[in-house]
Enzyme design. Structure first.
Site, PDB file in Angstrom:
ATOM      1  N   LEU A   1       0.878  -1.180   0.000  1.00 41.51           N
ATOM      2  CA  LEU A   1       0.000   0.000   0.000  1.00 41.51           C
ATOM      3  C   LEU A   1       0.904   1.215   0.000  1.00 41.51           C
ATOM      4  CD1 LEU A   1      -1.817  -2.340   0.992  1.00 41.51           C
ATOM      5  CD2 LEU A   1      -3.089  -0.643   2.283  1.00 41.51           C
ATOM      6  N   ILE A   2       0.932   1.896  -1.114  1.00 41.84           N
ATOM      7  CA  ILE A   2       1.927   2.967  -1.280  1.00 41.84           C
ATOM      8  C   ILE A   2       1.229   4.319  -1.294  1.00 41.84           C
ATOM      9  CG2 ILE A   2       1.978   2.689  -3.824  1.00 41.84           C
ATOM     10  CD1 ILE A   2       5.273   3.219  -2.466  1.00 41.84           C
TER      11      ILE A   2
ATOM     12  N   LYS B   1      -8.559   3.434   7.233  1.00 43.01           N
ATOM     13  CA  LYS B   1      -7.568   2.346   7.056  1.00 43.01           C
ATOM     14  C   LYS B   1      -8.287   1.009   6.863  1.00 43.01           C
ATOM     15  CE  LYS B   1      -4.049   4.495   6.702  1.00 43.01           C
ATOM     16  NZ  LYS B   1      -3.668   5.539   7.602  1.00 43.01           N
TER      17      LYS B   1
ATOM     18  N   GLY C   1       3.431   0.727   5.610  1.00 40.38           N
ATOM     19  CA  GLY C   1       4.562   1.401   6.267  1.00 40.38           C
ATOM     20  C   GLY C   1       4.216   1.793   7.691  1.00 40.38           C
TER      21      GLY C   1
ATOM     22  N   GLN D   1      -2.065   4.258  14.501  1.00 40.24           N
ATOM     23  CA  GLN D   1      -1.032   3.227  14.586  1.00 40.24           C
ATOM     24  C   GLN D   1      -0.683   2.849  16.034  1.00 40.24           C
ATOM     25  OE1 GLN D   1       2.149   4.435  11.905  1.00 40.24           O
ATOM     26  NE2 GLN D   1       0.700   4.847  10.283  1.00 40.24           N
TER      27      GLN D   1
ATOM     28  N   CYS E   1      15.302  14.561 -18.088  1.00 43.78           N
ATOM     29  CA  CYS E   1      15.827  13.566 -17.147  1.00 43.78           C
ATOM     30  C   CYS E   1      16.368  12.430 -17.995  1.00 43.78           C
ATOM     31  CB  CYS E   1      14.741  13.050 -16.199  1.00 43.78           C
ATOM     32  SG  CYS E   1      13.508  12.044 -17.025  1.00 43.78           S
TER      33      CYS E   1
HETATM   34  N1  ATP Z   1      -3.354   6.887  -0.086  1.00 49.93           N
HETATM   35  C1  ATP Z   1      -2.825   5.719   0.250  1.00 49.93           C
HETATM   36  N2  ATP Z   1      -2.668   4.747  -0.677  1.00 49.93           N
HETATM   37  C2  ATP Z   1      -2.111   3.559  -0.344  1.00 49.93           C
HETATM   38  N3  ATP Z   1      -1.692   3.265   0.890  1.00 49.93           N
HETATM   39  C3  ATP Z   1      -1.813   4.180   1.850  1.00 49.93           C
HETATM   40  C4  ATP Z   1      -2.397   5.458   1.594  1.00 49.93           C
HETATM   41  N4  ATP Z   1      -2.377   6.163   2.738  1.00 49.93           N
HETATM   42  C5  ATP Z   1      -1.821   5.365   3.668  1.00 49.93           C
HETATM   43  N5  ATP Z   1      -1.483   4.170   3.145  1.00 49.93           N
HETATM   44  C6  ATP Z   1      -0.836   3.013   3.822  1.00 49.93           C
HETATM   45  O1  ATP Z   1      -1.066   3.112   5.212  1.00 49.93           O
HETATM   46  C7  ATP Z   1       0.186   3.301   5.894  1.00 49.93           C
HETATM   47  C8  ATP Z   1      -0.017   4.266   7.047  1.00 49.93           C
HETATM   48  O2  ATP Z   1      -0.408   5.503   6.501  1.00 49.93           O
HETATM   49  P1  ATP Z   1      -0.519   6.803   7.368  1.00 49.93           P
HETATM   50  O3  ATP Z   1      -0.904   7.894   6.474  1.00 49.93           O
HETATM   51  O4  ATP Z   1      -1.345   6.490   8.570  1.00 49.93           O
HETATM   52  O5  ATP Z   1       0.949   6.920   7.948  1.00 49.93           O
HETATM   53  P2  ATP Z   1       2.278   7.553   7.331  1.00 49.93           P
HETATM   54  O6  ATP Z   1       3.273   7.337   8.413  1.00 49.93           O
HETATM   55  O7  ATP Z   1       2.054   8.946   6.885  1.00 49.93           O
HETATM   56  O8  ATP Z   1       2.654   6.614   6.097  1.00 49.93           O
HETATM   57  P3  ATP Z   1       3.507   7.035   4.795  1.00 49.93           P
HETATM   58  O9  ATP Z   1       4.757   7.729   5.280  1.00 49.93           O
HETATM   59  O10 ATP Z   1       3.809   5.746   4.106  1.00 49.93           O
HETATM   60  O11 ATP Z   1       2.635   7.931   3.997  1.00 49.93           O
HETATM   61  C9  ATP Z   1       1.142   3.799   4.841  1.00 49.93           C
HETATM   62  O12 ATP Z   1       2.497   3.504   5.172  1.00 49.93           O
HETATM   63  C10 ATP Z   1       0.671   3.060   3.619  1.00 49.93           C
HETATM   64  O13 ATP Z   1       1.194   1.752   3.600  1.00 49.93           O
END
Ligand code: ATP
Length: 485
Positions: free
Chosen positions: A185-186, A267, A289, A298, A458
């Site tokens: 999940l990025i 989430k 992440g 979290q 680039c």
């Molecule tokens: N828009 C999104 N699309 C896909 N995955 C997401 C998205 N937002 C959050 N996630 C997933 O949920 C995790 C936790 O997100 P959150 O925004 O709570 O924390 P974060 O510490 O800001 O994470 P990141 O640094 O990866 O953005 C992320 O690391 C990612 O894996």
């Protein structure tokens, strides 16, 4: 040109059959990656090592191969060697002297030998003979067995002498695809990029799932970092990039869910959708992440509430990592700048997020949520081959002209990172080039003289197209993409 590949130690302690399988996969991965930059590359499997050979000895080709090899999972280190046949001890000395002699001036040194095969002399005898000869015939500062300035590394196999001219650090980890696929999940932030990288390094094909909360600009940013990670560390294998238009889900949450529970419910909706996408792609695990205590969703309690929404395994490689360590790793792997420029698309911001969301309250709130909205966004999720990010972007930017010529009033804008800019200067004759790294474009493009047209440059032309799209989104029209002939 030759490189000897040293395997990641965890591969070397596997059973014979597992080890053979992993080495074979690594051999294929190296061939696949290197042949894209050098068609003459061959990769030979030699049980405890792989030997990479190239017929192209040009220095720029050597630099390219070293850079590529340092990013392939499964390689602990690789030695740059020259290979020569020898006849006797003296011929070993002469060949070593020809390569190393001039490098010894004013330095202490020692000779180390690794030997395989039957010979009339031992490894220590070679070290003494060669070391003595070098000491007598070159103005060094003498032999020093511990902590010398320079170590002359020789490998001898039957009648072949391998002179190690350089030792490079590899990425470590398992060869790509020796572990199962995962869906990462990025979000474009620091954490999910680092989590994705850690799984690539551990040998999983990492596919990307992105929930769009911020329109085209958000998608462009996340595509950039995903494409970067894949092309730098994982390009031996095809992976998917999935984009789910999540704004309707956020809208529904804002309308129906109690303020303090919105983060956790968002989430849970992401996990529901990601599990479905994973199932569709035949993938068994999700990667996030998340890290304990980093934000309100979290906490251990909230992570547990999030987990209960799906049977799909959720892997959280950063769960106990400190933020600073994550940022340092993002810098080391090259994703820091992408993350720094990514605006926070939180979607829902609670005034008072509940750090211990009661499970029953979450269920009661979700009972008000219209799940058709979630179904619809899952159905309209777009799955593309990550390699098509380049083509697709090219199609999207058809209104942004790509050119190989420079007209009056046009300036090339080199948007590569300062490191790339320094390592591979781009200064075409008779053309004006300004350097403004891509991560400063959003804040500093407007400060440039807007009576001029800027041709973004680039190396591969992907980042420049994505950035051109992004700037167009911001309302700038004096942009083209520059490609070399
Ligand atoms: N828009 C999104 N699309 C896909 N995955 C997401 C998205 N937002 C959050 N996630 C997933 O949920 C995790 C936790 O997100 P959150 O925004 O709570 O924390 P974060 O510490 O800001 O994470 P990141 O640094 O990866 O953005 C992320 O690391 C990612 O894996």
């Amino acid at each position: 040109m030759k490189f000897i590949i040293k395997l990641f130690p965890e591969i070397t302690i596997k059973s014979k059959s597992v080890r053979q399988r992993m080495v074979k996969v690594l051999q294929g991965n190296i061939r696949n990656v290197l042949q894209k930059v050098d068609e003459t590359v061959t990769v030979r499997n030699d049980w405890d090592k792989l030997v990479v050979s190239s017929k192209n000895d040009a220095p720029e080709n050597r630099d390219r191969l070293v850079e590529r090899l340092s990013c392939i999972p499964g390689i602990q280190a690789f030695l740059e060697v020259t290979q020569k046949p020898f006849t006797d001890l003296h011929s070993i000395y002469e060949q070593t002297a020809a390569v190393y002699g001039h490098t010894l001036v004013g330095k202490t040194f020692c000779v180390r030998v690794k030997r395989k095969g039957k010979h009339e002399f031992s490894s220590i005898e070679i070290e003494r003979y060669v070391g003595g000869g070098l000491n007598q015939n070159f103005p060094s500062n003498g032999v020093k067995l511990s902590h010398p300035d320079l170590q002359v590394n020789l490998q001898i196999e039957d009648d072949q002498l391998y002179l190690v001219t350089d030792i490079h650090k590899g990425l470590g980890g398992y060869p790509l695809s020796t572990q199962e696929d995962v869906l990462s999940l990025i979000s474009g932030g620091f954490d999910s990029g680092v989590a994705s990288y850690q799984f690539i390094k551990r040998g999983s094909r990492v596919h990307y799932c992105f929930f769009n909360l911020g329109g085209a600009a958000h998608e462009i940013g996340v595509k950039q970092v995903s494409y970067y990670l894949w092309s730098k560390y994982g390009q031996s294998h095809r992976v998917k990039f999935v984009s789910v238009p999540f704004e309707p889900v956020v809208g529904e949450i804002l309308e129906k869910i109690d303020n303090g529970l919105m983060g956790v419910v968002l989430k849970r909706m992401m996990m529901r959708a990601a599990s479905r996408v994973a199932e569709r792609l035949g993938i068994e695990a999700l990667v996030t992440g998340e890290s304990v205590g980093q934000v309100s969703s979290q906490t251990v309690t909230n992570l547990s509430v999030i987990d209960r929404v799906t049977d799909t395994l959720i892997l959280r490689p950063l769960i106990v990592s400190d933020k600073q360590d994550i940022i340092d790793q993002a810098r080391a792997i090259g994703t820091l700048e992408f993350a720094e420029t990514m605006p926070e698309y939180c979607g829902v911001i609670s005034n008072k997020p509940n750090v211990k969301a009661p499970y029953d309250d979450v269920l009661a709130n979700e009972a008000k949520f219209n799940f058709d909205v979630l179904e619809n966004v899952i159905t309209s999720a777009k799955v593309i081959d990550i390699r098509d990010i380049a083509n697709e972007t090219a199609a999207q930017v058809q209104e942004v002209e790509t050119t190989t010529q420079l007209a009056d009033n046009e300036i090339i804008l080199d948007i590569r990172s300062p490191d790339d800019h320094e390592d591979k200067p781009f200064e075409p004759e008779g053309m004006t080039v300004i350097h403004l790294p891509f991560y400063k474009l959003s804040t500093q493009y407007g400060d440039l003289d807007q009576s001029k047209t800027y041709l973004l440059y680039c190396e591969r032309g992907v980042m420049s197209k994505l950035q051109a799209l992004y700037l167009k989104e911001q309302g700038f029209n004096n942009i083209k993409v520059y490609r070399q002939n």
